[in-house]
Motif scaffolding. Structure first.
Motif, PDB file in Angstrom:
ATOM      1  N   MET A 185      -1.281  19.872  18.722  1.00 45.66           N
ATOM      2  CA  MET A 185      -1.047  21.010  19.610  1.00 45.66           C
ATOM      3  C   MET A 185      -1.665  22.277  19.013  1.00 45.66           C
ATOM      4  O   MET A 185      -1.577  22.499  17.812  1.00 45.66           O
ATOM      5  N   TYR A 186      -2.263  23.062  19.862  1.00 42.73           N
ATOM      6  CA  TYR A 186      -2.813  24.329  19.409  1.00 42.73           C
ATOM      7  C   TYR A 186      -2.143  25.480  20.143  1.00 42.73           C
ATOM      8  O   TYR A 186      -1.866  25.374  21.339  1.00 42.73           O
ATOM      9  N   LYS A 187      -1.917  26.549  19.433  1.00 48.42           N
ATOM     10  CA  LYS A 187      -1.476  27.775  20.071  1.00 48.42           C
ATOM     11  C   LYS A 187      -2.659  28.747  20.041  1.00 48.42           C
ATOM     12  O   LYS A 187      -3.211  29.024  18.967  1.00 48.42           O
ATOM     13  N   VAL A 188      -3.069  29.202  21.207  1.00 52.94           N
ATOM     14  CA  VAL A 188      -4.249  30.057  21.294  1.00 52.94           C
ATOM     15  C   VAL A 188      -3.825  31.423  21.821  1.00 52.94           C
ATOM     16  O   VAL A 188      -3.105  31.519  22.820  1.00 52.94           O
ATOM     17  N   LYS A 189      -4.238  32.464  21.125  1.00 53.69           N
ATOM     18  CA  LYS A 189      -3.970  33.831  21.570  1.00 53.69           C
ATOM     19  C   LYS A 189      -5.275  34.453  22.027  1.00 53.69           C
ATOM     20  O   LYS A 189      -6.244  34.479  21.262  1.00 53.69           O
ATOM     21  N   LYS A 237      -5.319  42.657  28.427  1.00 48.94           N
ATOM     22  CA  LYS A 237      -4.416  41.542  28.642  1.00 48.94           C
ATOM     23  C   LYS A 237      -4.283  40.721  27.373  1.00 48.94           C
ATOM     24  O   LYS A 237      -5.176  40.690  26.543  1.00 48.94           O
ATOM     25  N   TYR A 238      -3.133  40.095  27.252  1.00 52.18           N
ATOM     26  CA  TYR A 238      -2.854  39.246  26.110  1.00 52.18           C
ATOM     27  C   TYR A 238      -2.313  37.935  26.636  1.00 52.18           C
ATOM     28  O   TYR A 238      -1.317  37.921  27.365  1.00 52.18           O
ATOM     29  N   LEU A 239      -2.977  36.844  26.350  1.00 52.37           N
ATOM     30  CA  LEU A 239      -2.545  35.535  26.845  1.00 52.37           C
ATOM     31  C   LEU A 239      -2.197  34.614  25.684  1.00 52.37           C
ATOM     32  O   LEU A 239      -2.899  34.603  24.674  1.00 52.37           O
ATOM     33  N   GLU A 240      -1.119  33.871  25.853  1.00 54.07           N
ATOM     34  CA  GLU A 240      -0.771  32.821  24.900  1.00 54.07           C
ATOM     35  C   GLU A 240      -0.880  31.485  25.607  1.00 54.07           C
ATOM     36  O   GLU A 240      -0.205  31.264  26.616  1.00 54.07           O
ATOM     37  N   LEU A 241      -1.719  30.624  25.092  1.00 50.40           N
ATOM     38  CA  LEU A 241      -1.903  29.302  25.695  1.00 50.40           C
ATOM     39  C   LEU A 241      -1.476  28.228  24.710  1.00 50.40           C
ATOM     40  O   LEU A 241      -1.704  28.361  23.505  1.00 50.40           O
ATOM     41  N   SER A 242      -0.852  27.169  25.236  1.00 50.72           N
ATOM     42  CA  SER A 242      -0.596  25.988  24.423  1.00 50.72           C
ATOM     43  C   SER A 242      -1.552  24.896  24.882  1.00 50.72           C
ATOM     44  O   SER A 242      -1.603  24.570  26.070  1.00 50.72           O
ATOM     45  N   LEU A 243      -2.316  24.361  23.963  1.00 48.88           N
ATOM     46  CA  LEU A 243      -3.276  23.308  24.293  1.00 48.88           C
ATOM     47  C   LEU A 243      -2.934  22.038  23.538  1.00 48.88           C
ATOM     48  O   LEU A 243      -2.659  22.096  22.336  1.00 48.88           O
ATOM     49  N   VAL A 301     -11.788  26.812  24.758  1.00 46.99           N
ATOM     50  CA  VAL A 301     -11.244  28.157  24.960  1.00 46.99           C
ATOM     51  C   VAL A 301     -12.349  29.110  25.412  1.00 46.99           C
ATOM     52  O   VAL A 301     -12.167  29.918  26.327  1.00 46.99           O
ATOM     53  N   LYS A 302     -13.520  29.002  24.781  1.00 47.38           N
ATOM     54  CA  LYS A 302     -14.650  29.843  25.171  1.00 47.38           C
ATOM     55  C   LYS A 302     -14.999  29.638  26.642  1.00 47.38           C
ATOM     56  O   LYS A 302     -15.171  30.604  27.398  1.00 47.38           O
ATOM     57  N   TYR A 311     -13.662  39.589  25.297  1.00 53.07           N
ATOM     58  CA  TYR A 311     -12.505  38.790  24.887  1.00 53.07           C
ATOM     59  C   TYR A 311     -12.673  38.339  23.447  1.00 53.07           C
ATOM     60  O   TYR A 311     -13.779  38.260  22.922  1.00 53.07           O
ATOM     61  N   ARG A 312     -11.546  38.115  22.809  1.00 53.25           N
ATOM     62  CA  ARG A 312     -11.567  37.450  21.510  1.00 53.25           C
ATOM     63  C   ARG A 312     -10.320  36.578  21.455  1.00 53.25           C
ATOM     64  O   ARG A 312      -9.380  36.771  22.231  1.00 53.25           O
ATOM     65  N   TYR A 313     -10.321  35.612  20.580  1.00 54.08           N
ATOM     66  CA  TYR A 313      -9.181  34.684  20.545  1.00 54.08           C
ATOM     67  C   TYR A 313      -8.942  34.183  19.134  1.00 54.08           C
ATOM     68  O   TYR A 313      -9.811  34.271  18.268  1.00 54.08           O
ATOM     69  N   GLU A 314      -7.735  33.697  18.940  1.00 51.71           N
ATOM     70  CA  GLU A 314      -7.335  33.083  17.675  1.00 51.71           C
ATOM     71  C   GLU A 314      -6.739  31.724  17.993  1.00 51.71           C
ATOM     72  O   GLU A 314      -5.921  31.613  18.904  1.00 51.71           O
ATOM     73  N   VAL A 315      -7.143  30.726  17.257  1.00 53.71           N
ATOM     74  CA  VAL A 315      -6.588  29.383  17.446  1.00 53.71           C
ATOM     75  C   VAL A 315      -5.751  29.036  16.225  1.00 53.71           C
ATOM     76  O   VAL A 315      -6.178  29.240  15.091  1.00 53.71           O
ATOM     77  N   GLU A 316      -4.579  28.533  16.486  1.00 52.72           N
ATOM     78  CA  GLU A 316      -3.653  28.195  15.410  1.00 52.72           C
ATOM     79  C   GLU A 316      -3.172  26.774  15.680  1.00 52.72           C
ATOM     80  O   GLU A 316      -2.767  26.463  16.805  1.00 52.72           O
ATOM     81  N   GLU A 317      -3.255  25.935  14.695  1.00 53.72           N
ATOM     82  CA  GLU A 317      -2.800  24.557  14.907  1.00 53.72           C
ATOM     83  C   GLU A 317      -1.301  24.485  14.646  1.00 53.72           C
ATOM     84  O   GLU A 317      -0.818  24.999  13.638  1.00 53.72           O
TER      85      GLU A 317
END
Lengths: 84, 84
Positions: free
Chosen positions: A1-5, A41-47, A58-59, A74-80
């Motif tokens: 699972m990834y948490k993407v901001k 905007k700020y989005l939190e996605l679970s992948l 994500v891109k 846009y920019r994003y951070e991926v966290e496992e």
């Protein structure tokens, strides 16, 4: 699972009337030290993990749906996230 | 000068219909790995130095105007910018 901001902001050159309105409200509340407000905007996605590369996914999602790249950056951070 | 980044998110217990709509759009575009989407706000503020404490000022602005603390949580980061 990834948490993407994902952070989506208006490009530097684009006017932000919503930010200006908030700044004026803050001034009217005597917060005169506020010199600029930009609202994004700020989005939190679970992948879930898949066979596709998470960065690539994500891109694509940002380019195709989440951000309007004509006026937004846009920019994003991926966290496992490891399941306990 | 301070650069302040404020992140405003819906509380865990509050439904996010906008996030659900985005998730459904992503699914219809074959991004089925997306399991959850939550949408919040991201603000960038520039604050001049004043005799008030910057942390205190940002907290007050969030509580009074920027966030609706009944349904939203906020967090922020303060970064000092040194003029060149």
């Amino acid at each position: 699972m990834y948490k993407v901001k994902v952070y989506i902001t208006l490009r530097e050159s684009v006017l932000d009337p919503q930010g200006t309105a908030v700044q004026q409200s803050l001034h009217s509340m005597a917060y005169n030290e506020v010199k600029d407000v930009r609202i994004g905007k700020y989005l939190e996605l679970s992948l879930e993990k898949s066979d596709r590369d998470v960065d690539q996914v994500v891109k694509e999602m940002c380019e195709k749906l989440l951000a309007n790249t004509v006026i937004e950056d846009y920019r994003y951070e991926v966290e496992e996230v490891v399941a306990q």
